[in-house]
Design an enzyme around this catalytic site. Sequence first.
Site, PDB file in Angstrom:
ATOM      1  CG  ASP A   1      -2.236   0.402   1.044  1.00  0.00           C
ATOM      2  OD1 ASP A   1      -2.334   1.644   0.300  1.00  0.00           O
ATOM      3  OD2 ASP A   1      -3.266  -0.219   1.385  1.00  0.00           O
TER       4      ASP A   1
ATOM      5  CG  ASP B   1      -4.560   5.730   0.590  1.00  0.00           C
ATOM      6  OD1 ASP B   1      -5.235   4.788   1.020  1.00  0.00           O
ATOM      7  OD2 ASP B   1      -4.461   6.674   1.454  1.00  0.00           O
TER       8      ASP B   1
ATOM      9  CD  GLU C   1      -8.739   4.601  -1.514  1.00  0.00           C
ATOM     10  OE1 GLU C   1      -9.905   4.427  -0.907  1.00  0.00           O
ATOM     11  OE2 GLU C   1      -7.950   5.303  -1.271  1.00  0.00           O
TER      12      GLU C   1
ATOM     13  CG  HIS D   1      -9.072  -1.124   4.341  1.00  0.00           C
ATOM     14  ND1 HIS D   1      -8.850  -1.364   2.934  1.00  0.00           N
ATOM     15  CD2 HIS D   1      -8.621  -0.242   4.571  1.00  0.00           C
ATOM     16  CE1 HIS D   1      -8.061  -0.149   2.766  1.00  0.00           C
ATOM     17  NE2 HIS D   1      -8.022   0.437   3.670  1.00  0.00           N
ATOM     18  CG  ASP D   2     -11.439   2.342   3.287  1.00  0.00           C
ATOM     19  OD1 ASP D   2     -10.828   2.041   4.582  1.00  0.00           O
ATOM     20  OD2 ASP D   2     -10.796   2.556   2.457  1.00  0.00           O
TER      21      ASP D   2
HETATM   22  O1  TEU Z   1      -9.255   5.399   1.912  1.00  0.00           O
HETATM   23  C1  TEU Z   1      -9.600   6.836   1.180  1.00  0.00           C
HETATM   24  C2  TEU Z   1     -11.060   6.923   1.399  1.00  0.00           C
HETATM   25  O2  TEU Z   1     -11.611   7.790   0.607  1.00  0.00           O
HETATM   26  C3  TEU Z   1     -11.781   6.560   2.493  1.00  0.00           C
HETATM   27  O3  TEU Z   1     -11.555   6.848   3.727  1.00  0.00           O
HETATM   28  C4  TEU Z   1     -13.306   6.787   2.212  1.00  0.00           C
HETATM   29  O4  TEU Z   1     -13.674   8.224   2.737  1.00  0.00           O
HETATM   30  C5  TEU Z   1     -13.969   5.735   2.654  1.00  0.00           C
HETATM   31  O5  TEU Z   1     -13.650   4.900   3.772  1.00  0.00           O
HETATM   32  C6  TEU Z   1     -14.293   4.886   1.477  1.00  0.00           C
HETATM   33  O6  TEU Z   1     -15.845   4.890   1.742  1.00  0.00           O
HETATM   34  C7  TEU Z   1      -8.037   5.391   2.104  1.00  0.00           C
HETATM   35  C8  TEU Z   1      -7.767   4.141   2.976  1.00  0.00           C
HETATM   36  O7  TEU Z   1      -8.435   3.164   2.006  1.00  0.00           O
HETATM   37  C9  TEU Z   1      -8.123   4.470   4.024  1.00  0.00           C
HETATM   38  O8  TEU Z   1      -8.241   3.324   4.771  1.00  0.00           O
HETATM   39  C10 TEU Z   1      -7.507   5.384   4.768  1.00  0.00           C
HETATM   40  O9  TEU Z   1      -8.049   5.952   5.979  1.00  0.00           O
HETATM   41  C11 TEU Z   1      -7.595   6.703   3.973  1.00  0.00           C
HETATM   42  O10 TEU Z   1      -7.124   6.636   2.578  1.00  0.00           O
HETATM   43  C12 TEU Z   1      -6.467   7.677   4.333  1.00  0.00           C
HETATM   44  O11 TEU Z   1      -5.289   7.252   4.114  1.00  0.00           O
END
Ligand code: TEU
Length: 542
Positions: free
Chosen positions: A98, A200, A253, A322-323
Amino acid sequence: MPKNFKNDTVVYQIYPRSFCDSDGDGFGDIPGIISKLDYIASLGVNTIWLSPVYKSPDDDNGYDISDYKAIQPRFGTMDDFDRLIAEAKARGIGIVMDLVINHTSDEHEWFKRALQGEEKYRNYYIIREGKRGGGIPNNWGNFFAECPWAKLEGSENEYYLHLFSKKQPDLNWHNPDVLAEIEDIMRFWLERGVAGFRCDVINVIYKNTLDDGKPRLILTGQEHYLSTEGCHEILRKLRERCLEPYAAWAVGETVFVDLERARDLSDEARGELDMVFAFEHMECDQVIVKWFKCGLNRKKLMKTLTKWQTGLDWNAVYFENHDQPRFISRLPGAQKYREEASKMMAGLIMTLRGTPYVYEGQEIGMTNGDFKDMSEVVDIESHNIYAIAKKLPLTNKARFKMITLTSRDNARTPMQWTAGENAGFTAGIPWLKVNGNHTEVNVESEQKRDGGVLAFWKRMIVLRKEHPVLKDGKFIPLYEDGRIYAYIRELDGERLLALFNMTAKAVKLPKKLRIDGEVIVSNYTEHDDGLMPFEFELIKPS
Ligand code: TEU
């Protein structure tokens, strides 16, 4: 990279802290992952995407990096990491790291030196004077619903920008030194043998201006930084200078991308990313923002899938990470048909056109966490939202419900290996509550079942490998009515028909879909003119 590597890749995402704990501290770790490599290989995947394992104060579970060239001690050592690369390679598995480069941790050396006033490092970040007469530099929003500007410690009227938590200051991508540092970091890991990067929030890194944005409900200011030309340029440089020399690849992403932006970011000829994670299909159960959920609109889901399958040459196909809450917990009616629905999702993911991504636990049909109150929730985003929701006219119960439906912790509960204590994840106290359903939903019991969920996921992965039409074929939409979804994959005259009932009720097939042929795979054994709840069939028309 071989030209067709995307077609041959199947990715398994590991969220390290929740995967397998080898030393009883309650956190998953790299030796734990190594101990499960045979299991991962048995799934038939050939790539692991590892969520961050770098040194981090863990304000956002590792997405706040304080040292890009060190391993988080809780996860192990650099030797452990090298062993992981070697052991994975021995099983034909590549590791994708990542790469979090929109921001660092505020505990990163660069930020500390910026705080000490070193000009060089102040220029690594986005530091601005507040507006005259006090007040923050602009009206932008923040992804974690905070104010995106924090006072620079020790300064009168200076602020730094953070689009995520205040412990995640944004980097200044206008500064060529930042690019040089990141190139160096990428080479460091490529030299160790990583196969590529999951980048990310990559399409927000380059801010065109810091002017006020057009007021919006969320993320005011986004028009100044989403998929900017500066970002495209950086991506091209990173590909040419870092990825290409090592034959490595990258998935981005990319937030708030439409088809056109996704095409630009992943178009082969432009040489930026190999593919992108888009979000539109993840938004079919939300009202305006993701924290307000409604019943999933299946029609919209089908429409969105078709739109992206036909509109983009190659997709990163995912339904969980994971989100995101677990997808079978989002599908109306699937709770009662957990196994059927999980198998149906395996059918969908492995037959859509694109590179499939399986998130840990998805292959055994894990569901959302069973949190009882906020004290069991860890995620910073959930806590921020819960605090904000206090200002809304909601009962405590409704407010907590909102969190249980949307929290990122839903997918972060420890991997369920056994029916035993802590699901076999740890001998200690798990950092996040283990889901009570591990007594039924776990790897060990799945491994004993021929007709189980795990066996079905494996079968689908093998099937995808064995049928070039599923890897390389065209996607031809056929039917979508909100209940039934059907499409054809076609290659050199060979056709396969994929049929899905996305509801908890048996449905009759419309005439158009009553096609004679051989059922190659299905999550049910009996077949007639209809589809059972969450039935999936892959048919070779005669
Ligand atoms: O996620 C980015 C992101 O857009 C998410 O936080 C979003 O707001 C939501 O979770 C998706 O519906 C990335 C990573 O995957 C996340 O775990 C991190 O918290 C974030 O970036 C910051 O690095």
